[in-house]
Motif scaffolding. Sequence first.
Motif, PDB file in Angstrom:
ATOM      1  N   ALA A 188     -43.686 -56.544 -68.897  1.00  0.00           N
ATOM      2  CA  ALA A 188     -44.254 -57.843 -68.540  1.00  0.00           C
ATOM      3  C   ALA A 188     -45.269 -58.274 -69.587  1.00  0.00           C
ATOM      4  N   LEU A 189     -45.177 -59.504 -70.050  1.00  0.00           N
ATOM      5  CA  LEU A 189     -46.138 -60.053 -71.000  1.00  0.00           C
ATOM      6  C   LEU A 189     -47.159 -60.967 -70.308  1.00  0.00           C
ATOM      7  N   SER A 190     -46.927 -61.228 -69.020  1.00  0.00           N
ATOM      8  CA  SER A 190     -47.864 -62.034 -68.225  1.00  0.00           C
ATOM      9  C   SER A 190     -47.894 -61.481 -66.813  1.00  0.00           C
TER      10      SER A 190
ATOM     11  N   ALA B 133     -42.530 -65.631 -65.141  1.00  0.00           N
ATOM     12  CA  ALA B 133     -43.275 -64.612 -65.883  1.00  0.00           C
ATOM     13  C   ALA B 133     -42.522 -64.322 -67.182  1.00  0.00           C
ATOM     14  N   ARG B 134     -43.272 -64.008 -68.251  1.00  0.00           N
ATOM     15  CA  ARG B 134     -42.663 -63.688 -69.539  1.00  0.00           C
ATOM     16  C   ARG B 134     -42.513 -62.180 -69.659  1.00  0.00           C
ATOM     17  N   VAL B 135     -41.374 -61.754 -70.199  1.00  0.00           N
ATOM     18  CA  VAL B 135     -41.110 -60.317 -70.362  1.00  0.00           C
ATOM     19  C   VAL B 135     -40.528 -60.054 -71.752  1.00  0.00           C
ATOM     20  N   ARG B 136     -40.724 -58.818 -72.248  1.00  0.00           N
ATOM     21  CA  ARG B 136     -40.104 -58.406 -73.514  1.00  0.00           C
ATOM     22  C   ARG B 136     -39.020 -57.388 -73.177  1.00  0.00           C
ATOM     23  N   MET B 137     -37.796 -57.711 -73.568  1.00  0.00           N
ATOM     24  CA  MET B 137     -36.658 -56.852 -73.282  1.00  0.00           C
ATOM     25  C   MET B 137     -36.689 -55.614 -74.190  1.00  0.00           C
TER      26      MET B 137
ATOM     27  N   VAL C 215     -37.910 -61.841 -76.194  1.00  0.00           N
ATOM     28  CA  VAL C 215     -38.842 -62.325 -75.179  1.00  0.00           C
ATOM     29  C   VAL C 215     -38.142 -63.399 -74.349  1.00  0.00           C
ATOM     30  N   ALA C 216     -38.255 -63.283 -73.039  1.00  0.00           N
ATOM     31  CA  ALA C 216     -37.611 -64.238 -72.136  1.00  0.00           C
ATOM     32  C   ALA C 216     -38.529 -64.523 -70.954  1.00  0.00           C
ATOM     33  N   SER C 217     -38.184 -65.564 -70.207  1.00  0.00           N
ATOM     34  CA  SER C 217     -38.938 -65.926 -68.998  1.00  0.00           C
ATOM     35  C   SER C 217     -38.004 -65.921 -67.800  1.00  0.00           C
ATOM     36  N   GLY C 218     -38.517 -65.444 -66.677  1.00  0.00           N
ATOM     37  CA  GLY C 218     -37.709 -65.412 -65.459  1.00  0.00           C
ATOM     38  C   GLY C 218     -38.581 -65.553 -64.233  1.00  0.00           C
ATOM     39  N   VAL C 219     -37.940 -65.716 -63.104  1.00  0.00           N
ATOM     40  CA  VAL C 219     -38.647 -65.888 -61.829  1.00  0.00           C
ATOM     41  C   VAL C 219     -38.929 -64.526 -61.211  1.00  0.00           C
ATOM     42  N   VAL C 220     -40.160 -64.320 -60.770  1.00  0.00           N
ATOM     43  CA  VAL C 220     -40.557 -63.058 -60.142  1.00  0.00           C
ATOM     44  C   VAL C 220     -40.006 -63.020 -58.717  1.00  0.00           C
ATOM     45  N   LEU C 221     -39.188 -61.997 -58.426  1.00  0.00           N
ATOM     46  CA  LEU C 221     -38.597 -61.856 -57.099  1.00  0.00           C
ATOM     47  C   LEU C 221     -39.439 -60.988 -56.174  1.00  0.00           C
ATOM     48  N   ASP C 222     -39.955 -59.878 -56.716  1.00  0.00           N
ATOM     49  CA  ASP C 222     -40.745 -58.966 -55.899  1.00  0.00           C
ATOM     50  C   ASP C 222     -41.667 -58.152 -56.797  1.00  0.00           C
ATOM     51  N   VAL C 223     -42.144 -57.022 -56.271  1.00  0.00           N
ATOM     52  CA  VAL C 223     -43.180 -56.252 -56.952  1.00  0.00           C
ATOM     53  C   VAL C 223     -42.757 -55.718 -58.322  1.00  0.00           C
ATOM     54  N   ARG C 224     -41.455 -55.603 -58.590  1.00  0.00           N
ATOM     55  CA  ARG C 224     -41.036 -55.078 -59.892  1.00  0.00           C
ATOM     56  C   ARG C 224     -39.771 -55.731 -60.425  1.00  0.00           C
ATOM     57  N   THR C 225     -39.361 -56.883 -59.903  1.00  0.00           N
ATOM     58  CA  THR C 225     -38.111 -57.504 -60.333  1.00  0.00           C
ATOM     59  C   THR C 225     -38.313 -58.929 -60.840  1.00  0.00           C
TER      60      THR C 225
END
Length: 245
Positions: free
Chosen positions: A211-213, A221-225, A230-240
């Motif tokens: 997670a970058l944010s 939230a921004r994440v680094r694969m 680097v991509a952005s996606g919707v936070v579903l739960d505590v770790r997804t």
Amino acid sequence: MPLFSVLKHHAFARGLGVFALACAGLPWAQAQDAGLEALRLEAQRWVNEAVQKSQPPGANLRMQAEVGPLDSRLRLAVCGNIEPHLPAGSRLWGRSRVGLRCVDGVTRWNITLPLVVKATGKAWVMRGHVAAGAMVTEADVMESEVDWAEDASPVLADRTLWVGQTASRLLSTGQTLRQGMVKPAQVFQAGASVRVLAQGPGFQVSSQAQALSAGVVGQLARVRMENGRVASGVVLDVRTVKIEL
């Protein structure tokens, strides 16, 4: 200024007809009071019709309105056409005002009367205290009949708008859940290891990322694969985090 009197208007015909009869032969003070009460009653009739059309979409509420009295010291000039209206900045909700204005008279006047509108229906109410920042669960609330119009903030009638979210301030026993009382829960910090669910037409791939944010449920939230992308996606739960491809 002459003793308060008005001519019949389509919305006021019945009430002012009663007013004319009530004032016949009455002392000045009683005639004055009868005239003001006739106006209040006609304003009440107009409001009763209007509030039935003012329900929030999809709500099943019992709407009630009570128009307060006019100041007995009020003196109004003769008018041939009186219109009820909602003053600018007022609404048919909670404590408000309803207006009456003369649109056909030598002296134009515009007055307001106090108004209280109640909208009773089912809503979610706190069973006990929930501390600021704590998650609100179904065990924390119960369904009860409340006055939706008691506060200007909208009621959170849909459970999906509050379940799993966190209290934005201390929530106390008996409080009705309203907008601004809860906010989405932050479930991870920047730097946390998360699972990315990449989804496209006909396929779904899961991989690890950093997670970058901070991650807040329902928000981006921004994440680094693992490959450095680097991509952005919707936070579903505590770790997804879900990414649409």
